[in-house]
Write a protein that holds these residues in place. Structure first.
Motif, PDB file in Angstrom:
ATOM      1  N   THR A 118     -19.157  53.863 -13.962  1.00 26.62           N
ATOM      2  CA  THR A 118     -17.868  54.423 -14.366  1.00 26.62           C
ATOM      3  C   THR A 118     -17.035  54.806 -13.151  1.00 26.62           C
ATOM      4  O   THR A 118     -17.560  55.397 -12.200  1.00 26.62           O
ATOM      5  N   PRO A 119     -15.730  54.491 -13.150  1.00 25.86           N
ATOM      6  CA  PRO A 119     -14.873  54.886 -12.031  1.00 25.86           C
ATOM      7  C   PRO A 119     -14.695  56.393 -11.924  1.00 25.86           C
ATOM      8  O   PRO A 119     -14.210  56.881 -10.908  1.00 25.86           O
ATOM      9  N   PHE A 120     -15.098  57.135 -12.967  1.00 24.95           N
ATOM     10  CA  PHE A 120     -15.070  58.585 -12.872  1.00 24.95           C
ATOM     11  C   PHE A 120     -15.815  59.052 -11.623  1.00 24.95           C
ATOM     12  O   PHE A 120     -15.397  59.998 -10.958  1.00 24.95           O
ATOM     13  N   ASP A 121     -16.914  58.386 -11.306  1.00 19.64           N
ATOM     14  CA  ASP A 121     -17.715  58.792 -10.145  1.00 19.64           C
ATOM     15  C   ASP A 121     -16.915  58.687  -8.856  1.00 19.64           C
ATOM     16  O   ASP A 121     -16.985  59.564  -7.992  1.00 19.64           O
ATOM     17  N   TYR A 122     -16.147  57.609  -8.712  1.00 22.53           N
ATOM     18  CA  TYR A 122     -15.329  57.444  -7.509  1.00 22.53           C
ATOM     19  C   TYR A 122     -14.214  58.487  -7.468  1.00 22.53           C
ATOM     20  O   TYR A 122     -14.023  59.166  -6.458  1.00 22.53           O
ATOM     21  N   TRP A 123     -13.485  58.632  -8.570  1.00 24.88           N
ATOM     22  CA  TRP A 123     -12.362  59.580  -8.589  1.00 24.88           C
ATOM     23  C   TRP A 123     -12.848  61.006  -8.381  1.00 24.88           C
ATOM     24  O   TRP A 123     -12.256  61.769  -7.615  1.00 24.88           O
ATOM     25  N   ASP A 124     -13.923  61.368  -9.058  1.00 29.15           N
ATOM     26  CA  ASP A 124     -14.461  62.713  -8.908  1.00 29.15           C
ATOM     27  C   ASP A 124     -15.008  62.922  -7.500  1.00 29.15           C
ATOM     28  O   ASP A 124     -15.048  64.045  -7.006  1.00 29.15           O
ATOM     29  N   GLY A 125     -15.397  61.830  -6.849  1.00 29.04           N
ATOM     30  CA  GLY A 125     -15.902  61.934  -5.484  1.00 29.04           C
ATOM     31  C   GLY A 125     -14.817  62.143  -4.449  1.00 29.04           C
ATOM     32  O   GLY A 125     -14.992  62.919  -3.511  1.00 29.04           O
ATOM     33  N   VAL A 126     -13.686  61.475  -4.593  1.00 30.15           N
ATOM     34  CA  VAL A 126     -12.651  61.565  -3.551  1.00 30.15           C
ATOM     35  C   VAL A 126     -11.597  62.617  -3.857  1.00 30.15           C
ATOM     36  O   VAL A 126     -10.832  63.002  -2.971  1.00 30.15           O
ATOM     37  N   ALA A 127     -11.537  63.111  -5.098  1.00 34.42           N
ATOM     38  CA  ALA A 127     -10.453  64.039  -5.445  1.00 34.42           C
ATOM     39  C   ALA A 127     -10.897  65.051  -6.489  1.00 34.42           C
ATOM     40  O   ALA A 127     -10.178  65.302  -7.452  1.00 34.42           O
ATOM     41  N   ASN A 128     -12.067  65.651  -6.302  1.00 30.11           N
ATOM     42  CA  ASN A 128     -12.504  66.629  -7.301  1.00 30.11           C
ATOM     43  C   ASN A 128     -11.914  68.002  -7.015  1.00 30.11           C
ATOM     44  O   ASN A 128     -11.383  68.265  -5.937  1.00 30.11           O
ATOM     45  N   ALA A 129     -12.048  68.881  -7.994  1.00 30.56           N
ATOM     46  CA  ALA A 129     -11.401  70.203  -7.926  1.00 30.56           C
ATOM     47  C   ALA A 129     -12.204  71.232  -7.152  1.00 30.56           C
ATOM     48  O   ALA A 129     -11.760  72.374  -7.008  1.00 30.56           O
ATOM     49  N   ASP A 130     -13.361  70.849  -6.641  1.00 34.96           N
ATOM     50  CA  ASP A 130     -14.231  71.817  -5.944  1.00 34.96           C
ATOM     51  C   ASP A 130     -13.789  71.961  -4.490  1.00 34.96           C
ATOM     52  O   ASP A 130     -14.404  71.445  -3.570  1.00 34.96           O
ATOM     53  N   ILE A 131     -12.695  72.681  -4.284  1.00 34.35           N
ATOM     54  CA  ILE A 131     -12.118  72.779  -2.940  1.00 34.35           C
ATOM     55  C   ILE A 131     -12.008  74.216  -2.456  1.00 34.35           C
ATOM     56  O   ILE A 131     -11.406  74.485  -1.419  1.00 34.35           O
ATOM     57  N   LYS A 132     -12.618  75.154  -3.171  1.00 33.23           N
ATOM     58  CA  LYS A 132     -12.418  76.560  -2.852  1.00 33.23           C
ATOM     59  C   LYS A 132     -13.532  77.157  -1.998  1.00 33.23           C
ATOM     60  O   LYS A 132     -13.330  78.158  -1.330  1.00 33.23           O
ATOM     61  N   GLY A 133     -14.727  76.552  -2.031  1.00 38.16           N
ATOM     62  CA  GLY A 133     -15.857  77.148  -1.319  1.00 38.16           C
ATOM     63  C   GLY A 133     -15.792  76.918   0.173  1.00 38.16           C
ATOM     64  O   GLY A 133     -14.956  76.181   0.695  1.00 38.16           O
ATOM     65  N   ASP A 134     -16.719  77.559   0.903  1.00 41.29           N
ATOM     66  CA  ASP A 134     -16.775  77.394   2.352  1.00 41.29           C
ATOM     67  C   ASP A 134     -17.330  76.038   2.741  1.00 41.29           C
ATOM     68  O   ASP A 134     -17.069  75.529   3.823  1.00 41.29           O
TER      69      ASP A 134
END
Length: 559
Positions: free
Chosen positions: A443-459
């Motif tokens: 599924t292309p979800f894996d690619y999209w979630d890999g390059v542009a996922n929402a997990d950007i808040k942690g250290d």
């Protein structure tokens, strides 16, 4: 004199150790032994299937999945499962094959499947997050498992069906929770076609399970033994291939295309690109730093890079330039919208790159030959890859040269792999090359979630959105794709995702890395290829179920 005899003793011991390590391979009948390399980068040390990287082969040779997946045809093959279906929007029912036993003789039942998932609810292990959207799992009879979901993630579940290895409840129930990820589980008990035979400093040896249930369903694997060698240098592996000492190498071997015909080596394609594509190498940009925070600057980078030069000069035609969307493979390209690519895509065009930069105000203000920020500050950026990754190192030298041609000062830099990872996880970079989270899947979800996922808040952002690109609209679309079953709606969502990624360009897809596979025919023949794609010859961890078992069944001994 003493030092002389010390040297003699050390050399003698080293020789005896070497002979000891080789004796096992010499004792095995060569016409029944498949020798592979390219997956192990250190001595085999753990067969714990709960961790991401156990000894290669532990997954699928020993532990098996509910389905197998063929990325060439985008088809699922029932494996431990006989069938599976969504009986409602929130319920999935799995029917298992009957008559399967674990290698210790215990029967495989629905309780093992339910236990595998319940373990992730009761303990913190890598796949525990599935319980964020799973409500329950129940063995409703000996061969039926019912999964119920609070918010079904259909795309992720498609992956789950062929990526979750089922473990025996009667063994793992006795493992304390604090040892689930540390216990080595040597001599693992599975349902698969091979069992543990021997582990040495330089190899892992598997022995065929002649009682494997799949012999009657799929056919019997041809090799009685598989010897998986720890990786050595490219020169050593190349020499072993040329002498026929290795049957299958999944290493990247630069120059292999120049000698393949001379030594009778087999690759997937007879000519360029020789290899199947395996993942997308792309260039994330740290949007928390200027000028990478500007979409126009990022888009100029896409037109600046000459992917074809990298393909030709670095890889000798062994890889393909990336599609502008980053997508490839049947399961991904099914959702590729060519109209979007035609309107918003890119190609190597330094003239256009210059025009975009000029229009955005990135011009040479001080006359030193390098473009500056609109406010006059100099632009000097680092592009990093790990030291020793010679193909990537040469690739970013080419990118730096492309940048120089349009007046941008981009410096190729090669930190060691640990520092590279630290910078990647903690936003300590300007630009980098990555291919993690972009591997071929269903599924292309894996690619999209890999390059542009929402997990950007942690250290430590370690899930793929290395550049901390923040776009709630895009994240919502990716989530919607994940939780949607309507195919027409999924295609609409996919088009919107591709448009936003091409407009905003948080990362630039550059080339598709190859599924490196070079086989010899001294001892084994009938390797799968473009002309006979019955399997896929790949021994990498978590990739066996994509076609290696069928390869083991299909190859034939020369003698």
């Amino acid at each position: 004199m003493i030092n002389h005899w010390k040297k003699v003793l050390i050399l003698t011991l080293a020789f005896l150790f070497l002979i000891g390590g080789m004796s096992l391979a010499q004792d095995l009948p060569r016409d029944k032994t498949l020798v592979v390399t390219g997956a192990m980068w250190g001595p085999p040390s753990t067969w714990n299937i709960l961790i991401p990287n156990p000894v290669p082969g532990t997954s699928t040779l020993v532990y098996e999945t509910m389905f197998a997946y063929n990325p060439l045809t985008n088809e699922y093959t029932p494996w431990l499962a006989k069938s599976g279906e969504w009986t409602s929007d929130k319920e999935y029912v799995l029917k298992l094959r009957e008559g399967i036993n674990w290698t210790d003789g215990e029967p495989f039942t629905a309780e093992d499947v339910a236990f595998t998932y319940q373990l992730a609810k009761d303990n913190q292990i890598p796949y525990s997050p599935i319980w964020n959207w799973m409500d329950s799992v129940e063995a409703t009879d000996d061969y039926t498992v019912t999964f119920k979901f609070s918010q079904p993630h259909y795309a992720e579940w498609d992956d789950e069906l062929y990526q979750r290895y089922i473990i025996p409840a009667h063994i793992w129930k006795d493992v304390p929770g604090d040892q689930l990820l540390t216990k080595t589980m040597k001599n693992p008990v599975g349902t698969g076609p091979y069992t543990y035979m021997h582990a040495g400093q330089d190899r892992m040896v598997w022995e065929r399970n002649d009682d494997w249930w799949g012999n009657e369903v799929f056919g019997k694997p041809a090799p009685q033994y598989i010897v998986d060698l720890v990786n050595q240098s490219n020169n050593v592996i190349m020499g072993m291939l040329m002498k026929g000492e290795v049957d299958l190498s999944n290493n990247f071997l630069p120059g292999i295309q120049k000698i393949k015909d001379q030594f009778g080596l087999k690759t997937w394609y007879e000519d360029e690109p020789y290899m199947l594509s395996w993942n997308t190498a792309h260039m994330p940009m740290n949007v928390l730093r200027k000028p990478m925070d500007d979409p126009q600057f990022r888009r100029a980078m896409a037109f600046m890079i000459n992917s074809q030069t990298i393909v030709d000069r670095v890889y000798g035609g062994m890889v393909k330039p990336a599609n502008p969307t980053g997508l490839f493979g049947e399961g991904w390209q099914e959702y590729l919208d060519q109209d979007i690519v035609d309107e918003y895509g890119f190609e190597y065009n330094p003239t256009k790159a210059k025009a975009i930069l000029d229009s955005a105000g990135y011009v040479d203000k001080d006359g030193d030959g390098w473009r500056d920020m609109p406010n006059g500050d100099p632009i000097k950026l680092e592009l990093i890859v790990p030291s020793g990754w010679t193909d990537w190192m040469e690739s970013i030298r080419i990118i730096a040269s492309n940048a120089k041609d349009i007046g941008l000062n981009i410096v190729p830099t090669f930190p060691d792999s640990a520092l590279y990872d630290n910078k990647r996880f903690n936003r300590g970079f300007d630009m980098l090359i990555a291919n993690m989270q972009t591997t071929l899947s269903s599924t292309p979800f894996d690619y999209w979630d890999g390059v542009a996922n929402a997990d950007i808040k942690g250290d430590a952002n370690n899930n793929g959105n290395w550049g901390s690109y923040d776009n709630p609209e895009l994240f919502d679309l990716i989530d919607q794709f994940n939780i949607t079953r309507d195919e027409a709606k999924k295609h609409e969502i996919a088009s919107d995702i591709e448009r936003i990624l091409l407009q905003d360009m948080p990362t630039v897809p550059i080339w598709h890395n190859g599924l490196w596979a070079q086989a010899t025919t001294n001892h084994w023949t009938n390797w799968p290829s473009e002309d006979d794609p019955y399997g896929i010859p790949v021994t990498w961890a978590n990739a066996y179920q994509l076609g290696m078992i069928k390869t083991l069944i299909g190859i034939k001994p020369v003698n």
